[in-house]
Design an enzyme around this catalytic site. Structure first.
Site, mmCIF file in Angstrom:
data_model
loop_
_atom_site.group_PDB
_atom_site.id
_atom_site.type_symbol
_atom_site.label_atom_id
_atom_site.label_comp_id
_atom_site.label_asym_id
_atom_site.label_seq_id
_atom_site.Cartn_x
_atom_site.Cartn_y
_atom_site.Cartn_z
ATOM 1 N N TYR A 231 -14.481 -2.312 10.045
ATOM 2 C CA TYR A 231 -13.101 -1.835 10.037
ATOM 3 C C TYR A 231 -12.445 -2.098 11.393
ATOM 4 O O TYR A 231 -11.330 -2.631 11.456
ATOM 5 C CB TYR A 231 -13.070 -0.342 9.709
ATOM 6 C CG TYR A 231 -11.686 0.270 9.800
ATOM 7 C CD1 TYR A 231 -10.757 0.080 8.781
ATOM 8 C CD2 TYR A 231 -11.305 1.031 10.907
ATOM 9 C CE1 TYR A 231 -9.484 0.633 8.858
ATOM 10 C CE2 TYR A 231 -10.033 1.584 10.986
ATOM 11 C CZ TYR A 231 -9.128 1.380 9.969
ATOM 12 O OH TYR A 231 -7.872 1.920 10.049
ATOM 13 N N ASN B 235 -1.910 -7.278 -5.686
ATOM 14 C CA ASN B 235 -3.280 -7.347 -5.171
ATOM 15 C C ASN B 235 -3.220 -8.252 -3.951
ATOM 16 O O ASN B 235 -3.143 -9.478 -4.079
ATOM 17 C CB ASN B 235 -4.225 -7.904 -6.230
ATOM 18 C CG ASN B 235 -5.660 -8.036 -5.716
ATOM 19 O OD1 ASN B 235 -5.938 -7.850 -4.535
ATOM 20 N ND2 ASN B 235 -6.584 -8.346 -6.614
ATOM 21 N N GLY C 245 18.310 9.443 -3.338
ATOM 22 C CA GLY C 245 19.499 8.599 -3.298
ATOM 23 C C GLY C 245 19.260 7.192 -2.793
ATOM 24 O O GLY C 245 20.216 6.433 -2.593
ATOM 25 N N GLU D 146 3.974 -7.426 20.254
ATOM 26 C CA GLU D 146 3.531 -6.183 20.889
ATOM 27 C C GLU D 146 2.903 -5.234 19.882
ATOM 28 O O GLU D 146 3.085 -5.370 18.675
ATOM 29 C CB GLU D 146 4.717 -5.479 21.558
ATOM 30 C CG GLU D 146 5.227 -6.178 22.797
ATOM 31 C CD GLU D 146 4.193 -6.251 23.906
ATOM 32 O OE1 GLU D 146 3.342 -5.339 24.000
ATOM 33 O OE2 GLU D 146 4.223 -7.224 24.666
ATOM 34 N N SER E 195 -5.021 -0.320 14.319
ATOM 35 C CA SER E 195 -5.635 1.002 14.448
ATOM 36 C C SER E 195 -6.116 1.200 15.870
ATOM 37 O O SER E 195 -6.469 0.241 16.573
ATOM 38 C CB SER E 195 -6.825 1.133 13.489
ATOM 39 O OG SER E 195 -7.576 2.307 13.762
ATOM 40 N N GLY F 17 0.792 -1.218 0.000
ATOM 41 C CA GLY F 17 0.000 0.000 0.000
ATOM 42 C C GLY F 17 0.824 1.267 0.000
ATOM 43 O O GLY F 17 0.330 2.335 0.382
ATOM 44 N N ARG G 260 -2.727 8.853 -0.238
ATOM 45 C CA ARG G 260 -3.758 9.184 0.742
ATOM 46 C C ARG G 260 -3.416 8.726 2.155
ATOM 47 O O ARG G 260 -3.877 9.308 3.129
ATOM 48 C CB ARG G 260 -5.107 8.568 0.320
ATOM 49 C CG ARG G 260 -5.729 9.266 -0.865
ATOM 50 C CD ARG G 260 -7.016 8.585 -1.302
ATOM 51 N NE ARG G 260 -8.013 8.462 -0.242
ATOM 52 C CZ ARG G 260 -8.814 9.450 0.156
ATOM 53 N NH1 ARG G 260 -8.688 10.658 -0.392
ATOM 54 N NH2 ARG G 260 -9.717 9.255 1.100
ATOM 55 N N ALA H 51 -13.250 -4.286 13.613
ATOM 56 C CA ALA H 51 -13.097 -5.729 13.806
ATOM 57 C C ALA H 51 -11.918 -6.276 13.012
ATOM 58 O O ALA H 51 -11.153 -7.116 13.500
ATOM 59 C CB ALA H 51 -14.379 -6.450 13.405
#
Length: 252
Positions: free
Chosen positions: A159, A65, A56, A241, A144, A13, A18, A161
């Site tokens: 999201y 995908n 550099g 962790e 998250s 990603g 974004r 979950a």
């Protein structure tokens, strides 16, 4: 500190403007890593590769995908052909959707999980064999704050979950591969100053900021720096962790 000279790092990603993937890739490259820019967006891949080379650094792009086994396996084969090893995997690719449980469909849930959890599983599984052979690896996955506090920033319950599943998966994997020289950790960002954040309307943005004791969103560089640490030899005794980077919006 946090030198990554000649380490080969895949960041999924990292072609998108974004999110935080591009900053992660640039940061690891500055620490000396050879970057693999893996994304579904070919134009974005080239932009990130060009940005790294302009500073550099060394980078190649691979179209990926994450939701298909074949694409993940093909990506790993290309990386091994180019560099002969894989040292670091940053599972950054992810999607979100703002929807209530009453509104979302099974297709919505499946789509979010296909990228955020099942795609992460496929990519992680694909790099395990080469990492085990060299008895070294760093796997860092993006969860998250929503996984820990039940939403409140972006996305819906699906999201949250999916990002909670990333935590559980990573802890279990950390136990499995600890004797193979591989560490597995997570980063759990809160609100970050990206184009996604900037797209919020002002009342919503004000409400989110009100819940952050530091009174501001995090910067992409603040997330990337923590990832560089976990990818380094200085973090060799840390596994299973997660590091919370949220300005105090959630405290364990």
């Amino acid at each position: 500190m946090f030198e990554l000279n000649n380490r080969v790092a895949i960041v999924t990603g990292s072609g998108s403007k974004r999110g935080i993937g591009r900053t992660i890739a640039l940061t690891l490259a500055k620490q000396g890593a050879k970057l693999v820019i893996a994304d579904i967006n070919q134009e974005g891949i080239q932009e990130t590769v060009d940005a790294i080379r302009a500073e550099g650094g060394e980078a190649i792009g691979v179209e990926l995908n994450v939701t298909t086994l074949e694409s993940n396996q093909a990506m790993v084969e290309k990386v091994l052909q180019a560099y002969g090893r894989i040292d670091i995997l940053v599972n950054n690719a992810g999607i979100s959707q703002k929807a209530t449980v009453a509104e979302m469909t099974l297709e919505d849930v499946t789509r979010v999980f296909n990228v955020n959890m099942f795609g992460l599983f496929l990519c992680t599984q694909a790099v395990l064999e080469p990492m085990k052979k060299q008895n070294y690896g760093r796997i860092i996955s993006l969860s998250s704050v929503s996984a820990k506090r039940g939403g409140g920033v972006f996305g819906g319950a699906h999201y949250s979950a999916s990002k909670a599943a990333v935590l559980g998966f990573s802890k279990n994997l950390a136990r499995e591969v600890a004797t193979d020289g591989i560490t597995v950790n997570c980063i759990a960002p809160g609100l970050v100053n990206t184009d996604i954040w900037k797209s919020l309307d002002q009342p919503t943005a004000d409400g989110v900021i009100a819940g952050i004791p530091m009174g501001r969103p995090g910067e992409t560089e603040e997330i990337a720096s923590a990832i560089a640490f976990l990818a380094s030899s200085e973090a060799s005794y840390i596994t299973g962790e997660e590091i919370d980077i949220n300005g105090g919006s959630h405290m364990d």
